[in-house]
Design an enzyme around this catalytic site. Structure first.
Site, PDB file in Angstrom:
ATOM      1  CE  LYS A 263      -3.901  -1.896   2.653  1.00 38.92           C
ATOM      2  NZ  LYS A 263      -4.947  -1.667   1.639  1.00 38.92           N
ATOM      3  NE  ARG A 337     -11.033  -9.510  -2.256  1.00 38.33           N
ATOM      4  CZ  ARG A 337     -11.352  -8.615  -3.173  1.00 38.33           C
ATOM      5  NH1 ARG A 337     -11.502  -8.978  -4.424  1.00 38.33           N
ATOM      6  NH2 ARG A 337     -11.527  -7.353  -2.837  1.00 38.33           N
TER       7      ARG A 337
HETATM    8  N1  BES Z   1      -8.222  -3.729   4.242  1.00 40.52           N
HETATM    9  C1  BES Z   1      -8.313  -3.324   2.899  1.00 40.52           C
HETATM   10  C2  BES Z   1      -9.578  -2.520   2.602  1.00 40.52           C
HETATM   11  C3  BES Z   1      -9.593  -1.115   3.145  1.00 40.52           C
HETATM   12  C4  BES Z   1      -8.977  -0.088   2.463  1.00 40.52           C
HETATM   13  C5  BES Z   1     -10.296  -0.822   4.292  1.00 40.52           C
HETATM   14  C6  BES Z   1      -9.044   1.212   2.950  1.00 40.52           C
HETATM   15  C7  BES Z   1     -10.382   0.475   4.757  1.00 40.52           C
HETATM   16  C8  BES Z   1      -9.750   1.486   4.090  1.00 40.52           C
HETATM   17  C9  BES Z   1      -8.338  -4.539   1.963  1.00 40.52           C
HETATM   18  O1  BES Z   1      -7.575  -5.603   2.383  1.00 40.52           O
HETATM   19  C10 BES Z   1      -7.797  -4.079   0.653  1.00 40.52           C
HETATM   20  O2  BES Z   1      -6.657  -3.721   0.606  1.00 40.52           O
HETATM   21  N2  BES Z   1      -8.632  -4.093  -0.385  1.00 40.52           N
HETATM   22  C11 BES Z   1      -8.251  -3.640  -1.662  1.00 40.52           C
HETATM   23  C12 BES Z   1      -8.783  -4.629  -2.675  1.00 40.52           C
HETATM   24  C13 BES Z   1      -8.252  -4.427  -4.062  1.00 40.52           C
HETATM   25  C14 BES Z   1      -6.775  -4.767  -4.111  1.00 40.52           C
HETATM   26  C15 BES Z   1      -9.024  -5.313  -5.016  1.00 40.52           C
HETATM   27  C16 BES Z   1      -8.833  -2.252  -1.913  1.00 40.52           C
HETATM   28  O3  BES Z   1      -9.968  -2.000  -1.495  1.00 40.52           O
HETATM   29  O4  BES Z   1      -8.138  -1.430  -2.472  1.00 40.52           O
HETATM   30 MN    MN Z   2      -5.568  -5.423   1.766  1.00 39.19          MN
END
Ligand code: BES
Ligand code: MN
Ligand code: ZN
Length: 486
Positions: A263, A337
């Protein structure tokens, strides 16, 4: 802070701040013996959240805090929670150590006893919540005792509200701990602590046990971290005959760096909250220690970190789920997921619930779609959707239905494996894609709801009793409500 009920037939006793709730356009109804200076309430309108602190000239209270309820037609449980939170926040700011919330006959008529007592109790306790464990010199709350002075029939609601607020605050405490102070092992330890007091059983599976079961997806997420993962399994059995078996599944990422698909650094610290689904499940079980529900309830939390270590899953890697499904991991940041899928597999193999509800901070997309006040809900049938939505509305933890259609499911079909963990093509609908990945792991006969709480778990606009930039505890009270906790 302690909150107790006192029957209104017993007379008011000494208190630092007496709170008088007032409808818009009406005069504050001061209980007998209390007088204020002549101009004390000049210009006070009773608008929603308006607050006026006055010195008392006579009577058992040192000061009186009038708090506006707004227009009578607009008073509901949410507004009652909010004014109770405003009241205790003001009392604390005024350095009070004791505070009495006065529920006179007019206020008592605003809602039925259970809703009224519950809302005021929860609002006061949750509004006073702070997290100070990170400070070397924690700020100690001045306000230690709040009395809800009102009709006798509020007593049961106060007891219930204390339990549900405690459940929420237990979840908040877990959320607010940073990742170095709450590892998967620490989370499992917290779950075991809940089982000490009788009615709840807890088993924890370590890496070896998970390997034996073939939980390749969860282990694939954990592989990049030196903190070992845990699968938490809590069980609550009702006193009487069970009306059904329910599994509550929580995403427990104690930190989500994204893994190799790392990230950006801005706000990455917020990924301490990526265990909020798990915190909600543990919070609900905190409540189940003292409350009765007519179901056998299983709490399952997949706890792990997602880190880019040299054993970490690489984009393209194929892992095998507990039920044999193969998955190509195209983005290691879509890890929630993967963890949930294996926990759902565990549930269907070992628990066989009639209904499964999962809670997860699954997608950033749900924050874009619904913001911080509503969580996204995907439900396999309308009855379950209605029930959960009603529980959420009542608890002030609101849910909004989102679509899951075949196009979403088709977009998760893999090229090199059965499934891929991010959608192909230009699907968009990121939250639906997350739900669509989970769907094939849920057997068709099982009632299933997936709650994407990424927006509501923290960062809510200040609704007085909600967590602000800290954890909100979202989900624990909603679940207890839905289960019919008494
Ligand atoms: N934990 C995150 C989702 C998230 C992001 C929660 C920002 C709260 C604030 C999750 O694991 C994630 O990173 N999801 C990705 C999925 C994508 C790579 C398909 C996302 O939402 O960007
Ligand atoms: Mn994630
Ligand atoms: Zn995540």
């Amino acid at each position: 802070m302690k909150l107790t009920h006192k029957d209104s037939t017993s007379k008011l006793t000494d208190t630092d701040v007496l709170v008088v709730f007032t409808l818009e356009g009406e005069k504050p109804a001061l209980p007998g013996g209390i007088t204020l200076t002549k101009h004390a309430l000049e210009g006070f309108k009773g608008e929603f959240r308006e607050a006026r602190l006055c010195d008392a000239v006579s009577g058992p209270a040192r000061r009186v805090l009038c708090v506006g309820l707004g227009k009578k037609a607009q008073v509901d449980a949410e507004r009652l929670r909010r004014v109770a939170a405003v009241a205790v926040t003001r009392a604390e700011a005024a350095q009070a150590t004791t505070c009495t919330l006065h529920v006179d006959t007019a206020v008592a008529k605003l809602a039925d006893a259970l809703d009224l007592g519950l809302a005021l109790t929860e609002g006061a306790l949750l509004g006073a919540y702070t997290w100070q464990k990170g400070k070397s010199k924690p700020k100690v709350a001045k306000l230690t005792a709040v009395t809800l002075h009102g009709p006798k029939n509020l007593a049961a609601a106060v007891t219930l509200g204390r339990a549900t607020a405690d459940a929420c605050m237990f979840a908040r405490d877990l959320q607010n701990e940073p990742a170095n102070r709450l590892t998967p092992i620490d989370m499992a330890q917290a779950a075991k602590g809940l089982a000490k007091a009788g009615r709840i059983k807890c088993t924890v599976l370590d890496e070896k046990a998970m390997k034996k079961l073939g939980m390749g997806l969860l282990l694939g997420v954990a592989a990049g971290s030196s903190e070992p993962p845990r699968l938490i399994h809590l069980v609550y059995k009702p006193k009487g005959k069970s009306k059904g078996r329910i599994a509550l599944v929580g995403k427990g990422l104690t930190f989500d760096s994204g893994g190799i698909s790392i990230k950006p650094s801005a706000k990455m610290d917020e990924m301490r909250f990526d265990m909020s689904g798990g915190a909600a499940v543990l919070g609900a079980f905190h409540g189940l220690r003292s409350l009765d529900v007519p179901y056998e309830v299983h709490g399952l939390v997949g706890a792990t970190e997602n880190m880019p270590g040299n054993r970490a899953t690489k984009p393209g890697d194929i892992h095998v789920a507990m039920d044999g499904t193969t998955v190509e991991v195209l983005n290691t940041d879509a890890e929630g997921r993967l963890v949930l899928a294996d926990v759902i597999c565990y549930a269907k193999a070992k628990v066989k619930p009639d209904t499964l509800v999962d809670l997860a901070t699954l997608t950033g997309a749900v924050v874009t779609a619904l913001g911080h006040e509503m969580a996204g809900m995907f439900a396999s049938n309308e009855g379950l959707e209605r029930e959960l939505r009603a529980a959420g509305d009542a608890a002030g933890e609101r849910l909004w239905p989102l679509p899951l259609i075949d196009v979403h499911k088709d977009a998760m079909k893999g090229t090199f494996a059965d499934l891929k963990n991010i959608s192909g093509g230009d699907l968009g609908a990121g939250s639906s894609a997350g739900a669509a990945f989970l769907a094939p792991f849920v057997p068709s006969g099982m009632n299933w709801a997936h709650l994407d709480i990424a927006g509501t778990a923290w960062g809510g606009s200040a609704r007085d009793w909600v967590g602000g930039s800290m954890g909100s505890g979202f989900g624990a009270r909603l679940l207890l409500r839905w289960l019919g906790a008494r």
